[in-house]
Design a protein around this motif. Structure first.
Motif, PDB file in Angstrom:
ATOM      1  N   HIS A  66       0.813  -1.210   0.000  1.00 13.61           N
ATOM      2  CA  HIS A  66       0.000   0.000   0.000  1.00 13.61           C
ATOM      3  C   HIS A  66       0.854   1.271   0.000  1.00 13.61           C
ATOM      4  N   ASP A  67       1.932   1.271   0.773  1.00 11.05           N
ATOM      5  CA  ASP A  67       2.750   2.486   0.858  1.00 11.05           C
ATOM      6  C   ASP A  67       3.392   2.836  -0.479  1.00 11.05           C
ATOM      7  N   LEU A  86       2.016   1.964  -3.559  1.00 12.07           N
ATOM      8  CA  LEU A  86       0.943   2.325  -4.479  1.00 12.07           C
ATOM      9  C   LEU A  86       0.302   3.659  -4.124  1.00 12.07           C
ATOM     10  N   GLU A  87       0.246   3.957  -2.828  1.00 14.86           N
ATOM     11  CA  GLU A  87      -0.413   5.179  -2.363  1.00 14.86           C
ATOM     12  C   GLU A  87       0.336   6.435  -2.786  1.00 14.86           C
ATOM     13  N   SER A  88       1.650   6.365  -2.817  1.00 15.57           N
ATOM     14  CA  SER A  88       2.454   7.537  -3.135  1.00 15.57           C
ATOM     15  C   SER A  88       2.399   7.831  -4.625  1.00 15.57           C
ATOM     16  N   ARG A 115       1.505   3.788  -9.612  1.00 16.68           N
ATOM     17  CA  ARG A 115       0.100   3.705 -10.043  1.00 16.68           C
ATOM     18  C   ARG A 115      -0.008   3.709 -11.562  1.00 16.68           C
TER      19      ARG A 115
END
Length: 194
Positions: free
Chosen positions: A110-111, A113-115, A121
């Motif tokens: 998640h860390d 993909l989130e950035s 992404r």
């Protein structure tokens, strides 16, 4: 150092990371270990990757590229039915996850993909877009993005439970293919008789 030498070292750091994650898993991906195996000082990676997450993202991008190539091969020229293409895509996804557990774990952190500034992404979303398109053609009556998301979540859960041995224990299955068919039936409806 010339631009080509810098690019070569940057690529070598990522290559080492890819090898390390394949052999020892995502937890082994420290800057110090990657630098050691690349034969550079422990501070050298920071010249090319200011943060650890940026290096991890570059490594994960390689995983998405490989999965994307496999997915494109599975979908082929697009002449098969949407259901057949989703089936092939699901199988490739599961095989990739089982064959590359460390990379698979890293790719979906998640860390990373989130950035948005890491650019992961932009590498991962087109693959999901392929699934959304195929689901939309297989289930024109449904919200393709939601069905594709639920299908992906089911495949991801299948990967985790299979790797832990839980599905084999609960179902008695020794092959994931019947489970894949059940997941597809649940999200796309039963496959039409040929």
């Amino acid at each position: 150092m010339s631009d080509s030498e810098a690019a070569g070292l940057r690529d070598r750091l990522v290559d080492v990371g890819v090898e390390l994650v394949a052999g020892e898993g995502a937890q082994a991906l420290t800057l110090r270990e990657i630098a050691r195996r690349a034969g550079v000082s422990h501070g050298a990676p920071r010249r090319y990757f200011p943060t650890h997450l940026e290096l991890l993202s570059a490594i994960a991008r390689r995983g998405f590229a490989e999965l994307g190539e496999r997915a494109a091969g599975a979908v082929g020229d697009g002449t098969a039915s949407p259901r057949a293409q989703v089936t092939a895509l699901g199988r490739v996804y599961l095989e990739f996850a089982f064959d590359n557990p460390g990379m698979y774990e890293l790719m979906f952190r998640h860390d990373l993909l989130e950035s948005g500034h890491l650019g992961l992404r932009e590498t991962s979303l087109p693959l999901f877009g392929v699934l959304v398109d195929l689901v939309g053609r297989a289930r024109p009556d449904a919200d393709a993005r939601l069905v594709a998301g639920a299908l992906w979540a089911s495949l991801h859960g299948l990967v985790q439970l299979w790797r832990w041995g839980s599905l084999q224990l609960a179902t008695g299955a020794d092959d994931f293919v019947p489970l894949l068919r059940s997941v597809l039936d649940a999200h796309l409806g039963p496959e039409a008789a040929q």
